[in-house]
Scaffold this motif. Structure first.
Motif, PDB file in Angstrom:
ATOM      1  N   TYR A  89      27.710   4.014  85.265  1.00  9.67           N
ATOM      2  CA  TYR A  89      27.943   5.350  84.712  1.00  9.67           C
ATOM      3  C   TYR A  89      28.038   6.354  85.837  1.00  9.67           C
ATOM      4  N   THR A  90      28.703   7.462  85.559  1.00  7.06           N
ATOM      5  CA  THR A  90      28.874   8.551  86.526  1.00  7.06           C
ATOM      6  C   THR A  90      27.855   9.628  86.220  1.00  7.06           C
ATOM      7  N   ARG A  91      27.068   9.970  87.230  1.00  2.00           N
ATOM      8  CA  ARG A  91      26.072  11.019  87.048  1.00  2.00           C
ATOM      9  C   ARG A  91      26.771  12.383  86.835  1.00  2.00           C
ATOM     10  N   ASN A  92      26.279  13.164  85.876  1.00  2.50           N
ATOM     11  CA  ASN A  92      26.850  14.494  85.601  1.00  2.50           C
ATOM     12  C   ASN A  92      25.863  15.290  84.776  1.00  2.50           C
ATOM     13  N   GLY A  93      26.105  16.559  84.636  1.00  4.07           N
ATOM     14  CA  GLY A  93      25.217  17.424  83.859  1.00  4.07           C
ATOM     15  C   GLY A  93      25.834  17.896  82.564  1.00  4.07           C
ATOM     16  N   TYR A  94      26.865  17.215  82.119  1.00  2.00           N
ATOM     17  CA  TYR A  94      27.575  17.657  80.911  1.00  2.00           C
ATOM     18  C   TYR A  94      26.871  17.226  79.622  1.00  2.00           C
ATOM     19  N   PHE A  95      26.306  16.014  79.624  1.00  5.35           N
ATOM     20  CA  PHE A  95      25.774  15.434  78.389  1.00  5.35           C
ATOM     21  C   PHE A  95      24.250  15.449  78.393  1.00  5.35           C
ATOM     22  N   GLU A  96      23.650  15.713  77.225  1.00  2.00           N
ATOM     23  CA  GLU A  96      22.206  15.849  77.110  1.00  2.00           C
ATOM     24  C   GLU A  96      21.481  14.545  77.435  1.00  2.00           C
ATOM     25  N   ASP A  97      22.002  13.441  76.969  1.00  2.00           N
ATOM     26  CA  ASP A  97      21.338  12.141  77.167  1.00  2.00           C
ATOM     27  C   ASP A  97      21.937  11.379  78.341  1.00  2.00           C
ATOM     28  N   MET A  98      22.629  12.088  79.218  1.00  2.00           N
ATOM     29  CA  MET A  98      23.286  11.467  80.368  1.00  2.00           C
ATOM     30  C   MET A  98      24.496  10.623  79.978  1.00  2.00           C
ATOM     31  N   LEU A  99      24.414  10.024  78.782  1.00  2.00           N
ATOM     32  CA  LEU A  99      25.502   9.160  78.344  1.00  2.00           C
ATOM     33  C   LEU A  99      26.199   9.777  77.136  1.00  2.00           C
ATOM     34  N   PRO A 100      27.520   9.804  77.135  1.00  2.00           N
ATOM     35  CA  PRO A 100      28.252  10.324  75.966  1.00  2.00           C
ATOM     36  C   PRO A 100      28.235   9.302  74.825  1.00  2.00           C
ATOM     37  N   LYS A 101      28.490   9.815  73.636  1.00  2.00           N
ATOM     38  CA  LYS A 101      28.558   8.914  72.482  1.00  2.00           C
ATOM     39  C   LYS A 101      29.839   8.082  72.569  1.00  2.00           C
ATOM     40  N   PHE A 102      29.701   6.833  72.162  1.00  2.00           N
ATOM     41  CA  PHE A 102      30.891   5.967  72.101  1.00  2.00           C
ATOM     42  C   PHE A 102      31.428   6.043  70.676  1.00  2.00           C
ATOM     43  N   ARG A 103      32.616   6.629  70.532  1.00  2.00           N
ATOM     44  CA  ARG A 103      33.182   6.877  69.207  1.00  2.00           C
ATOM     45  C   ARG A 103      34.060   5.683  68.805  1.00  2.00           C
ATOM     46  N   GLU A 104      33.495   4.888  67.896  1.00  2.00           N
ATOM     47  CA  GLU A 104      34.205   3.670  67.490  1.00  2.00           C
ATOM     48  C   GLU A 104      35.549   3.981  66.829  1.00  2.00           C
ATOM     49  N   ASN A 105      35.589   5.103  66.079  1.00  2.00           N
ATOM     50  CA  ASN A 105      36.831   5.435  65.352  1.00  2.00           C
ATOM     51  C   ASN A 105      37.931   5.952  66.275  1.00  2.00           C
ATOM     52  N   LYS A 106      37.597   6.255  67.521  1.00  2.00           N
ATOM     53  CA  LYS A 106      38.589   6.747  68.473  1.00  2.00           C
ATOM     54  C   LYS A 106      38.946   5.688  69.510  1.00  2.00           C
ATOM     55  N   LYS A 107      38.525   4.479  69.270  1.00  2.00           N
ATOM     56  CA  LYS A 107      38.700   3.416  70.245  1.00  2.00           C
ATOM     57  C   LYS A 107      40.176   3.121  70.491  1.00  2.00           C
ATOM     58  N   ASN A 108      40.479   2.800  71.758  1.00  2.00           N
ATOM     59  CA  ASN A 108      41.850   2.443  72.187  1.00  2.00           C
ATOM     60  C   ASN A 108      42.846   3.594  72.042  1.00  2.00           C
ATOM     61  N   SER A 109      42.387   4.798  72.308  1.00  2.00           N
ATOM     62  CA  SER A 109      43.285   5.950  72.206  1.00  2.00           C
ATOM     63  C   SER A 109      42.779   7.095  73.090  1.00  2.00           C
ATOM     64  N   PHE A 110      43.675   8.032  73.326  1.00  2.00           N
ATOM     65  CA  PHE A 110      43.306   9.263  74.027  1.00  2.00           C
ATOM     66  C   PHE A 110      42.920  10.304  72.973  1.00  2.00           C
ATOM     67  N   PHE A 111      41.889  11.072  73.261  1.00  2.00           N
ATOM     68  CA  PHE A 111      41.502  12.127  72.323  1.00  2.00           C
ATOM     69  C   PHE A 111      40.759  13.228  73.079  1.00  2.00           C
ATOM     70  N   THR A 112      40.721  14.375  72.432  1.00  2.00           N
ATOM     71  CA  THR A 112      40.081  15.559  73.018  1.00  2.00           C
ATOM     72  C   THR A 112      38.935  15.996  72.113  1.00  2.00           C
ATOM     73  N   TYR A 113      37.822  16.424  72.742  1.00  2.00           N
ATOM     74  CA  TYR A 113      36.683  16.912  71.956  1.00  2.00           C
ATOM     75  C   TYR A 113      35.885  17.897  72.791  1.00  2.00           C
ATOM     76  N   THR A 114      35.010  18.618  72.097  1.00  2.00           N
ATOM     77  CA  THR A 114      34.146  19.608  72.752  1.00  2.00           C
ATOM     78  C   THR A 114      32.687  19.225  72.531  1.00  2.00           C
ATOM     79  N   GLU A 115      31.920  19.310  73.608  1.00  2.00           N
ATOM     80  CA  GLU A 115      30.495  18.974  73.525  1.00  2.00           C
ATOM     81  C   GLU A 115      29.737  19.835  74.530  1.00  2.00           C
ATOM     82  N   ASN A 116      28.638  20.475  74.020  1.00  2.00           N
ATOM     83  CA  ASN A 116      27.789  21.347  74.856  1.00  2.00           C
ATOM     84  C   ASN A 116      28.598  22.469  75.529  1.00  2.00           C
ATOM     85  N   GLY A 117      29.616  22.925  74.844  1.00  2.00           N
ATOM     86  CA  GLY A 117      30.412  24.029  75.369  1.00  2.00           C
ATOM     87  C   GLY A 117      31.493  23.625  76.348  1.00  2.00           C
TER      88      GLY A 117
END
Length: 407
Positions: A89-117
């Motif tokens: 994993y890549t260290r960053n300060g964007y996500f609260e739990d260090m790890l982003p959620k893995f979205r099963e319904n978005k698998k195998n595609s490009f998508f855009t989302y907003t999290e923590n601003g």
């Protein structure tokens, strides 16, 4: 002369339509540019993510198990899961739990989302026993989109303001000939009504006078009947002239043919020889043109010449002279109708072709006429491509030159 509200409403409607058309164009253009720029930006980000995926895939299949993952672009964030265990994993300060959620319904595609601003673009997929998330922060691109929208909004507002003033100017300019035509039509109706009122009033008064003497015979009232008939003929002529003016299409439609201009003038002049003798006027005809054949509409040319000869007889007195001259200047043939009659004031010459115009000198002498004849002559000359020049001196002479361009 005209209801200003009609033109004001028309002007406002035209301005609204012009502004709406221009604004609609700018909005559609802005949407197209924005969509194109947005698509171009996302495609660039997606290519970057896809390149990173290829880079990671190569390393997962060829590197030793403890070899670190090297990112092609350090701006990307990569998360690799092997089963339930985090392999990288890549260290960053964007996500609260260090790890982003893995979205099963978005698998195998490009998508855009907003999290923590923050806004992210993500490629999420499974390759064999690995789950891979490649994420890139696109706040800079989103800010560019917002700035582009801001620029478009400012541009549309400026376009609305500029379009409004341009539409105001063009609409005002476009309505000038319409308003002029409307005013001319209203003036034409008023003048026609005024000119018809006088002879109708005379006929009415003559008839009323005869009704007051029911026992009178025709011979007793012959003078009243003659006056009424004279005014009736005047009304009839005026109505025919008005119809001629309104049927402009019939004037502008030409039936061209070869015309012997000398023969035509002789035919017209013969009808006036007896009139000149009865009125004790001298009527001279001088035909000095070598080229006698022209191509024109014979009937309309006859009507044009008749108007000027008729006026010459109408506005001359006993012992006055009326001359018709036919001459040549180069390829042009010139018909001159000159008389030694009452003449025209210098300041009135420019108005003589206006509908219903009659000079004060003519009105004071109570000479019959409606002021329509020269208006018809002007229309005929324009249709026949004949130039008219006027020279006159009050109480001395009037001369009209009809210049025929014999091409």
């Amino acid at each position: 002369m005209i209801n200003k509200n009609v033109f004001n409403k028309t002007k406002v409607s035209l301005i609204k339509i012009n502004v709406a058309v221009v604004v609609s164009f700018f909005i559609i253009f802005s949407i197209f540019i924005y969509s194109y720029f947005k698509g171009l930006t996302y495609n660039s980000v997606d290519r970057n993510l896809n390149d990173e995926l290829e880079n990671i895939t190569v390393q997962l299949t060829s590197s030793a198990i403890f070899s670190p993952i090297v990112l092609k672009d350090p701006s990307n964030m990569v998360y690799i899961y092997e089963g339930d265990r985090v392999k990288y994993y890549t260290r960053n300060g964007y996500f609260e739990d260090m790890l982003p959620k893995f979205r099963e319904n978005k698998k195998n595609s490009f998508f855009t989302y907003t999290e923590n601003g923050y806004t992210f673009r993500e490629l999420s997929l499974e390759i064999g026993k690995y789950k891979i998330q490649i994420i890139r922060n696109i706040d800079a691109q989103i800010n560019s989109f917002k700035q582009l929208i801001y620029v478009f909004v400012i541009g549309i507002i400026i376009a609305i303001i500029i379009t409004y003033f341009i539409a105001l100017y063009l609409t005002k300019k476009a309505l000038i000939p319409i308003e002029t035509a409307w005013n001319n039509q209203a003036k034409f109706v008023q003048d026609a009504s005024h000119e018809l009122r006088t002879p109708i009033s005379i006929v009415s008064s003559k008839l009323e006078s005869m009704l007051r003497s029911p026992n009178s015979t025709i011979s007793d009232e012959v003078e009243l009947i003659a006056d009424a008939m004279k005014e009736t003929r005047r009304i009839k002529k005026m109505i025919n002239d008005l119809l001629c003016l309104t049927k402009e299409d019939s004037i502008t439609t030409l039936n061209k043919e070869e015309v012997n201009i000398e023969q035509l003038i002789n035919e017209i002049s013969n009808d006036y020889l007896d009139i000149a003798e009865v009125q004790n006027k001298k009527f001279n005809i001088n035909l000095n043109a070598e080229n006698k054949i022209i191509i024109t509409d014979k009937n309309k040319l006859r009507q044009l010449i008749l108007i000027f000869i008729d006026n010459a007889f109408k506005y001359t007195n006993k012992n006055d002279i009326i001359c018709i001259n036919l001459t040549e200047e180069g390829r042009d043939i010139i018909i001159s109708i000159e008389d030694s009659g009452i003449g025209i004031k210098d300041d009135e010459i420019s108005n003589i072709f206006d509908r219903f115009f009659r000079s004060e000198n003519v009105r004071s002498k109570d000479i019959d006429g409606s002021g329509i004849g020269l208006s018809i002559a002007k229309m005929l000359s324009t249709s026949l491509d004949i130039d008219i020049s006027v020279k006159s001196k009050l109480n001395e002479f009037t001369k009209f030159n009809l210049i025929i361009h014999n091409k």
